[in-house]
Design a protein around this motif. Sequence first.
Motif, PDB file in Angstrom:
ATOM      1  N   ASN A  57       0.821  -1.205   0.000  1.00  0.00           N
ATOM      2  CA  ASN A  57       0.000   0.000   0.000  1.00  0.00           C
ATOM      3  C   ASN A  57       0.856   1.256   0.000  1.00  0.00           C
ATOM      4  O   ASN A  57       0.572   2.211  -0.729  1.00  0.00           O
ATOM      5  N   LEU A  58       1.883   1.253   0.854  1.00  0.00           N
ATOM      6  CA  LEU A  58       2.737   2.441   0.924  1.00  0.00           C
ATOM      7  C   LEU A  58       3.391   2.703  -0.429  1.00  0.00           C
ATOM      8  O   LEU A  58       3.469   3.851  -0.878  1.00  0.00           O
ATOM      9  N   LYS A  59       3.846   1.622  -1.080  1.00  0.00           N
ATOM     10  CA  LYS A  59       4.462   1.804  -2.390  1.00  0.00           C
ATOM     11  C   LYS A  59       3.460   2.394  -3.375  1.00  0.00           C
ATOM     12  O   LYS A  59       3.781   3.313  -4.125  1.00  0.00           O
ATOM     13  N   THR A  60       2.243   1.838  -3.364  1.00  0.00           N
ATOM     14  CA  THR A  60       1.218   2.339  -4.276  1.00  0.00           C
ATOM     15  C   THR A  60       0.956   3.817  -4.033  1.00  0.00           C
ATOM     16  O   THR A  60       0.868   4.608  -4.971  1.00  0.00           O
ATOM     17  N   ILE A  61       0.843   4.179  -2.748  1.00  0.00           N
ATOM     18  CA  ILE A  61       0.527   5.571  -2.426  1.00  0.00           C
ATOM     19  C   ILE A  61       1.669   6.489  -2.860  1.00  0.00           C
ATOM     20  O   ILE A  61       1.445   7.545  -3.465  1.00  0.00           O
ATOM     21  N   ILE A  62       2.910   6.070  -2.565  1.00  0.00           N
ATOM     22  CA  ILE A  62       4.052   6.909  -2.933  1.00  0.00           C
ATOM     23  C   ILE A  62       4.129   7.082  -4.451  1.00  0.00           C
ATOM     24  O   ILE A  62       4.335   8.189  -4.958  1.00  0.00           O
ATOM     25  N   ARG A  63       3.887   5.969  -5.156  1.00  0.00           N
ATOM     26  CA  ARG A  63       3.886   6.092  -6.615  1.00  0.00           C
ATOM     27  C   ARG A  63       2.770   7.002  -7.087  1.00  0.00           C
ATOM     28  O   ARG A  63       2.943   7.774  -8.028  1.00  0.00           O
ATOM     29  N   GLY A  64       1.625   6.913  -6.412  1.00  0.00           N
ATOM     30  CA  GLY A  64       0.494   7.764  -6.768  1.00  0.00           C
ATOM     31  C   GLY A  64       0.841   9.226  -6.600  1.00  0.00           C
ATOM     32  O   GLY A  64       0.527  10.059  -7.462  1.00  0.00           O
ATOM     33  N   ILE A  65       1.500   9.548  -5.470  1.00  0.00           N
ATOM     34  CA  ILE A  65       1.890  10.942  -5.233  1.00  0.00           C
ATOM     35  C   ILE A  65       2.897  11.375  -6.298  1.00  0.00           C
ATOM     36  O   ILE A  65       2.817  12.476  -6.843  1.00  0.00           O
ATOM     37  N   TYR A  66       3.825  10.482  -6.605  1.00  0.00           N
ATOM     38  CA  TYR A  66       4.893  10.791  -7.563  1.00  0.00           C
ATOM     39  C   TYR A  66       4.327  11.108  -8.937  1.00  0.00           C
ATOM     40  O   TYR A  66       4.764  12.037  -9.606  1.00  0.00           O
ATOM     41  N   THR A  67       3.335  10.325  -9.344  1.00  0.00           N
ATOM     42  CA  THR A  67       2.757  10.547 -10.677  1.00  0.00           C
ATOM     43  C   THR A  67       1.549  11.464 -10.648  1.00  0.00           C
ATOM     44  O   THR A  67       0.863  11.637 -11.647  1.00  0.00           O
ATOM     45  N   GLU A  68       1.278  12.014  -9.448  1.00  0.00           N
ATOM     46  CA  GLU A  68       0.131  12.909  -9.262  1.00  0.00           C
ATOM     47  C   GLU A  68      -1.168  12.304  -9.753  1.00  0.00           C
ATOM     48  O   GLU A  68      -1.954  12.936 -10.456  1.00  0.00           O
ATOM     49  N   THR A  69      -1.382  11.062  -9.371  1.00  0.00           N
ATOM     50  CA  THR A  69      -2.633  10.395  -9.717  1.00  0.00           C
ATOM     51  C   THR A  69      -3.718  10.835  -8.743  1.00  0.00           C
ATOM     52  O   THR A  69      -3.431  11.184  -7.597  1.00  0.00           O
TER      53      THR A  69
END
Lengths: 356, 90
Positions: free
Chosen positions: A103-115
């Motif tokens: 989950n943390l990875k998904t969230i961090i990636r989400g923030i990174y790609t501004e999803t």
Amino acid sequence: MSLGASNPEYVNARVRSRRASLFADEDYRKLIRMGPSEIARFMEETEYEREINALGTRFSGVDLIEYALNRNLAKHFEDLLDWSEGRLYDLVSRYLRKFDVMNLKTIIRGIYTETDPEEVQTDLIRAGELDDRTIDRLLDVDTIEDAVEVVSGTIFYESLSDAHEEYEETGALVPLENALDREFYEHLLEDVSRSPGRTQPQEGPEARYIEFLQAEIDFRNARNALRLARSGADLDPAAYYIEGGVLFDASDLNRLVGDYDALVDHIAENKRYGDRLSGALGRLREADSLIQFEHALDAALLQYADTLSSIYPASVSAVLSYILAKEREVENIRAIARGREVGLSESEIEEELVIL
Amino acid sequence: MIEALDIVLQNGEAMSPEAAENLSVGYAEAAAAIAVGLAALAAGYAERGIGAAAVGAIAEDDDMFVPGLIMTVLPETLVILALVVVFIVG
């Protein structure tokens, strides 16, 4: 570490009942012949009913199946953590933390790609130890720095904040993700083995559980090594090495990555895994796909966990075997649905499944 | 039994045959009481685990109520058997 008496009897009774209601191998054979919407309808008649109905208005086809599977998985694993107390909670949670990492990875990636947070939210599997409030707060923040602050107080904070400095310098997500993985695997064997002042249990269910966790680390190392050896990528294997296993040490890994056959031999010679995996290793030698080998690993682990749960009825083993079986079910259904979507033949899909 | 003890305490001398018999009956009854008590304790301990498992099973499936109940009270046979001791001694 949580205190208090543990309650394996209660958890065992519930887990065994749920284990019995998982899909049988015949169900998979039926599913292989169905299209995505038929699979969704089939699932609606089983225990996935609630998830399919809840998500049915928003999604359709394979997405619907995938999200329903994730949600159902999260529900069941969350239940496990709710029921368990004391030592049992301790043992179960350290394995389920892998969903926190995910989950943390998904969230961090989400923030990174501004999803859009809404989209990120549907991808989460809320099965780990982090509570809903923390995850909701994580979804609200806009920068990775804030996200790291939100997880302060959890086991991930320290290594994440270290990795964050590196991220600021390089702008790549890899250090953050590696930090999460490393933290997870380090805590996997924390307090149970090789720590000073505490001897590792030699027999009984807990010793077997530790053996399983070590196997998890070993197989992770083996997978990484095999992939590196196969792809010939020029990466430093030591950077991906995880401590705590019994199969490799760091120098072994460095030496073996260059030589594929020697690597396979090294796994075969190990007395703990060699016999159990002989079939899978034979196939690996014939230069079949890695996927086949990984599925053989999964099947071997699952069978082992089943054996353990009949040897030690009132222990963590039954829970473990349920977790593995449930994960396998979810992965199999997903593989079938995705396989049908892209038009694979029945025999090709069957190869992708982990069937005992 | 208390009577018997009183006699011993008051006299402090060699017991009459009558007093000795009273004493032995008292001891036997005390032993039976301890036996039943220990059996009940053991039954309770056994039921702890079974009861926990039964509640878990019932939570998953209501049909398990009757089998669960039966399984839970099975260790009560320990106490019933221990009660036999009371009648034998008594």
